[in-house]
Design a protein around this motif. Structure first.
Motif, PDB file in Angstrom:
ATOM      1  N   GLU A   3      -4.673   4.070  10.685  1.00  0.00           N
ATOM      2  CA  GLU A   3      -3.539   3.749  10.335  1.00  0.00           C
ATOM      3  C   GLU A   3      -2.393   4.329  10.736  1.00  0.00           C
ATOM      4  O   GLU A   3      -2.443   5.635  11.765  1.00  0.00           O
ATOM      5  CB  GLU A   3      -4.088   4.702   8.610  1.00  0.00           C
ATOM      6  CG  GLU A   3      -5.134   4.205   7.967  1.00  0.00           C
ATOM      7  CD  GLU A   3      -5.114   4.983   6.614  1.00  0.00           C
ATOM      8  OE1 GLU A   3      -5.555   4.714   5.623  1.00  0.00           O
ATOM      9  OE2 GLU A   3      -5.021   5.793   6.917  1.00  0.00           O
ATOM     10  N   ASP A  10      -1.078   4.837   4.211  1.00  0.00           N
ATOM     11  CA  ASP A  10      -2.071   4.711   4.141  1.00  0.00           C
ATOM     12  C   ASP A  10      -2.322   4.116   3.568  1.00  0.00           C
ATOM     13  O   ASP A  10      -2.581   3.471   2.397  1.00  0.00           O
ATOM     14  CB  ASP A  10      -1.909   6.344   2.882  1.00  0.00           C
ATOM     15  CG  ASP A  10      -3.434   6.905   2.419  1.00  0.00           C
ATOM     16  OD1 ASP A  10      -3.810   6.293   3.226  1.00  0.00           O
ATOM     17  OD2 ASP A  10      -2.843   7.636   1.101  1.00  0.00           O
ATOM     18  N   THR A  11      -2.981   2.700   4.407  1.00  0.00           N
ATOM     19  CA  THR A  11      -3.840   1.331   4.191  1.00  0.00           C
ATOM     20  C   THR A  11      -4.932   1.232   2.667  1.00  0.00           C
ATOM     21  O   THR A  11      -4.549   0.469   2.395  1.00  0.00           O
ATOM     22  CB  THR A  11      -4.117   0.611   5.005  1.00  0.00           C
ATOM     23  OG1 THR A  11      -4.870   1.702   6.363  1.00  0.00           O
ATOM     24  CG2 THR A  11      -2.852   0.577   6.396  1.00  0.00           C
ATOM     25  N   ASN A  12      -5.772   2.811   3.065  1.00  0.00           N
ATOM     26  CA  ASN A  12      -6.440   2.735   2.043  1.00  0.00           C
ATOM     27  C   ASN A  12      -6.108   3.462   0.648  1.00  0.00           C
ATOM     28  O   ASN A  12      -6.900   3.652  -0.847  1.00  0.00           O
ATOM     29  CB  ASN A  12      -8.010   2.704   1.953  1.00  0.00           C
ATOM     30  CG  ASN A  12      -7.739   4.431   2.799  1.00  0.00           C
ATOM     31  OD1 ASN A  12      -6.854   4.895   2.771  1.00  0.00           O
ATOM     32  ND2 ASN A  12      -8.689   4.419   4.029  1.00  0.00           N
ATOM     33  N   GLY A  13      -5.059   4.332   0.607  1.00  0.00           N
ATOM     34  CA  GLY A  13      -4.479   4.973  -0.746  1.00  0.00           C
ATOM     35  C   GLY A  13      -5.370   6.028  -0.434  1.00  0.00           C
ATOM     36  O   GLY A  13      -5.387   6.706  -2.092  1.00  0.00           O
ATOM     37  N   ASP A  14      -5.959   7.114   0.190  1.00  0.00           N
ATOM     38  CA  ASP A  14      -7.052   7.895  -0.128  1.00  0.00           C
ATOM     39  C   ASP A  14      -6.356   9.186   0.757  1.00  0.00           C
ATOM     40  O   ASP A  14      -6.508   9.997   0.015  1.00  0.00           O
ATOM     41  CB  ASP A  14      -8.541   7.860   0.655  1.00  0.00           C
ATOM     42  CG  ASP A  14      -8.183   7.500   2.765  1.00  0.00           C
ATOM     43  OD1 ASP A  14      -7.520   7.977   2.653  1.00  0.00           O
ATOM     44  OD2 ASP A  14      -9.282   8.066   3.129  1.00  0.00           O
ATOM     45  N   ASN A  17       1.160  -0.987  -0.132  1.00  0.00           N
ATOM     46  CA  ASN A  17       0.101   0.258   0.287  1.00  0.00           C
ATOM     47  C   ASN A  17       0.804   1.769   0.063  1.00  0.00           C
ATOM     48  O   ASN A  17       2.176   1.051  -0.242  1.00  0.00           O
ATOM     49  CB  ASN A  17      -1.222  -0.029   1.061  1.00  0.00           C
ATOM     50  CG  ASN A  17      -0.417   0.095   2.558  1.00  0.00           C
ATOM     51  OD1 ASN A  17      -0.359  -0.662   3.262  1.00  0.00           O
ATOM     52  ND2 ASN A  17       0.410   0.739   2.910  1.00  0.00           N
ATOM     53  N   ASP A  76      -6.478   8.618   7.965  1.00  0.00           N
ATOM     54  CA  ASP A  76      -7.700   7.453   8.757  1.00  0.00           C
ATOM     55  C   ASP A  76      -7.142   7.171  10.201  1.00  0.00           C
ATOM     56  O   ASP A  76      -6.376   6.248  10.281  1.00  0.00           O
ATOM     57  CB  ASP A  76      -8.365   6.196   7.898  1.00  0.00           C
ATOM     58  CG  ASP A  76      -9.038   7.791   7.027  1.00  0.00           C
ATOM     59  OD1 ASP A  76      -9.247   8.071   6.044  1.00  0.00           O
ATOM     60  OD2 ASP A  76      -8.157   6.064   5.741  1.00  0.00           O
TER      61      ASP A  76
END
Length: 200
Positions: free
Chosen positions: A106, A95-99, A77, A103
């Protein structure tokens, strides 16, 4: 047990029982000589200490950028590193969800430069490619670089650091960390006026 000969024993005993000390003149001479030695050594020690401080902080930034890249590849990621030249600090965000948003849950680490080291450069200096430097931290105009799951970087760029004592005076102890977009390679550079561009 081997014994000392009588003559040597008496001399040794007399020495141990002696009440003689140093005279005032001898003491003043020793203190004066020590003072001169310390006065001569202090500036050199100060410069050594400052060089040690800039090296230590630059290496910390270098290893954190390397770790961010490695983490991005291992975790599959994005990992973002955002610099703040006002507070001389930076954040490493997993940034595990790449947004692109920090969040809850994280991993986030904030690091502040220490030991009188700051993100800075002196005017007239060029980067490793020979281009004129206009910002202490710049990744294509941004202060953020993102490493992706392939280890590539969002942009090429450089981070410049100086010891507070060198700002506006000299670049001799300047340090730079560069990142290459295509490969995400992170490199550590020391200012070297003997080469062109002045980094080695």
């Amino acid at each position: 047990i081997e014994m000392l000969p009588v003559k040597e024993f008496k001399e040794w005993k007399r020495f141990l029982e002696s009440q003689e000390g140093f005279s005032l003149v001898e003491m003043i001479t020793v203190v004066a000589v020590m003072g001169i030695i310390l006065a001569m050594a202090a500036p050199n020690f100060s410069k050594w200490k400052e060089k040690h401080e800039i090296n230590g902080q630059a290496q910390k930034v270098y290893f954190d950028l390397m770790l961010a890249r490695t983490t991005a590849v291992k975790a599959n990621n994005d990992v973002r590193v955002t610099f703040n030249t006002t507070s001389d600090s930076y954040k490493v965000h997993d940034d595990t969800n790449g947004d692109g948003v920090e969040d809850s849950g994280e991993a986030l680490k904030t690091i502040t430069l220490e030991n009188n080291v700051q993100f800075a450069f002196n005017s007239g200096i060029s980067d490793i490619d020979g281009n004129s430097v206009s910002a202490a931290v710049s990744f294509s105009g941004s202060q953020t670089v993102t490493f992706d799951s392939r280890g590539q970087a969002s942009a090429s760029g450089s981070v410049f650091m100086l010891h507070t004592e060198d700002v506006g005076k000299t670049s001799d102890r300047a340090r730079s960390i560069s990142v290459l977009k295509a490969t995400g390679a992170v490199d550590y550079w020391s200012y070297d006026a003997a080469v062109s561009p002045p980094w080695s």
